[in-house]
Write an enzyme that holds these catalytic residues in place. Structure first.
Site, PDB file in Angstrom:
ATOM      1  N   GLU A   9      13.770   6.195  11.712  1.00  0.00           N
ATOM      2  CA  GLU A   9      14.016   6.335  13.160  1.00  0.00           C
ATOM      3  C   GLU A   9      14.533   5.034  13.764  1.00  0.00           C
ATOM      4  OE1 GLU A   9      10.806   8.221  15.270  1.00  0.00           O
ATOM      5  OE2 GLU A   9      10.224   9.451  13.564  1.00  0.00           O
ATOM      6  N   GLU A  61       2.450   9.979  12.129  1.00  0.00           N
ATOM      7  CA  GLU A  61       1.674   9.112  13.030  1.00  0.00           C
ATOM      8  C   GLU A  61       0.177   9.417  13.056  1.00  0.00           C
ATOM      9  OE1 GLU A  61       3.749   9.436  16.767  1.00  0.00           O
ATOM     10  OE2 GLU A  61       5.561   8.557  15.934  1.00  0.00           O
TER      11      GLU A  61
END
Ligand code: GLA
Length: 336
Positions: free
Chosen positions: A239, A133
């Site tokens: 995810e 991220e």
């Protein structure tokens, strides 16, 4: 109940691995489901910097060791996850006594940390989300101004990948991010990874987190897969979960009675979304090597705490009572 459904990962053996992100509590509470349906485990929070290295001279390997031992016992592959992130990182690493650590000290600590983790687990890891991220969501910005970024500089990313390849040369190294299907963020992620390739930084793959909802646009997902695949790297879905709520539905946690409750139509829409997603993943199975859900069944999901604590969500392929959802059977039937 779940015994009478064929194994998800066996059904998908010709397409991709089927994974789940787990902590030791999943391994006990959801053991039967995991053993039967999954052939890849991601180390959820267990190998993030803070949990595994809480103090400079203390590591806590217990959770990661338990996951690796379980995977070994059941012949499952392991994805390691996220040493370099802006969350769940111990503060000590960024400080030198009373002031911020400088670039050299931070790089030295990062290398040492990776050397230790790679030495202990590297040979058992088929893919490692190294940086997580690093890109901002806002349309204007680019790299997130994390402490890693501010104290080392933008090349903290390149160093992290070089360190992992140095100490775990047989592990595939991945960049991993969310909102990766939003066109503006997608293009920034592509820019980041193309830059790494041009600089000769090792990068084997990209992890599409796929925290989607029943409202997500499937054309955006296809376009994203195409854009990342065009870089010539391997793709993992890392995810996956399908929220029943719109991402903009962020209720006030102090007024739980105002929380929306999902309808039958929402659950039906979730089933359709899962079936459509798996159809898309199958059509790209030449580049997609594994598909992992963030969790196993609806009794343990981070979305009960996100975006606010206390609003129950049901985002996974197996229900809170561990029965497969109708879409999960359909996903298996689609390949039989
Ligand atoms: C992010 C991170 C994961 C995890 C999930 C939610 O997507 O990459 O490590 O923390 O959020 O739990």
């Amino acid at each position: 109940m779940y015994q009478d459904m064929p194994s998800l990962c066996e059904a998908y053996a010709d397409y991709f691995k089927i994974g789940a992100a787990v902590m030791p509590q999943n391994l006990t509470a959801q053991r039967n489901l995991i053993v039967k349906h999954f052939n890849s485990l991601t180390t959820s929070s267990a190998m993030k910097f803070g949990p595994i290295h809480p103090e400079e001279y203390r590591y806590d390997f217990a959770d990661a060791d338990a996951i690796f031992a379980f995977a070994k016992e059941h012949h499952m592959a392991v994805r390691a996850h996220a040493p370099v992130w802006h969350q769940q990182t111990a503060d000590w690493i960024f400080t030198d006594r009373f002031v911020y650590a400088d670039r050299e000290l931070l790089l030295e600590r990062l290398e040492d940390h990776i050397r230790v983790l790679a030495g202990r687990y590297g040979d058992s890891v088929y893919a490692w989300d190294v940086v997580n991220e690093a890109i901002v969501d806002e349309p204007d910005g680019y790299l997130r101004e994390t402490k890693w970024y501010k104290l080392i500089g933008p090349d903290y990313i390149d160093y992290a990948y070089r360190f992992v390849k140095k100490y775990a040369p047989h592990t595939q190294v991945f960049y991993n991010d969310y909102n990766e299907f939003h066109p503006i963020k997608r293009d920034k992620i592509v820019r980041l990874m193309r830059g790494m390739q041009e600089r000769g930084v090792p990068l084997d793959g990209f992890g599409l987190q796929q925290h989607v909802s029943i409202y997500t646009n499937l054309d955006d997902i296809k376009a994203a897969i195409e854009a990342y695949a065009a870089l010539g790297i391997t793709l993992h879905i890392t995810e996956l979960d399908v929220s029943l709520y719109h991402p903009k539905d962020r209720p006030n946690p102090y007024y739980p009675k105002h929380f929306t409750i999902p309808s039958r139509e929402d659950f039906a829409r979730q089933g359709k979304m899962y079936e459509d997603l798996f159809a898309i993943y199958r059509s790209y199975s030449d580049v997609i090597e594994s598909v992992t859900t963030w969790g196993v069944a609806d009794d343990l999901t981070w979305l009960d705490m996100h975006p606010v604590p206390g609003r129950k969500n049901y985002p996974l392929l197996f229900s809170y009572d561990h029965t497969p959802k109708p879409c999960t059977r359909a996903i298996v039937d689609a390949v039989r």
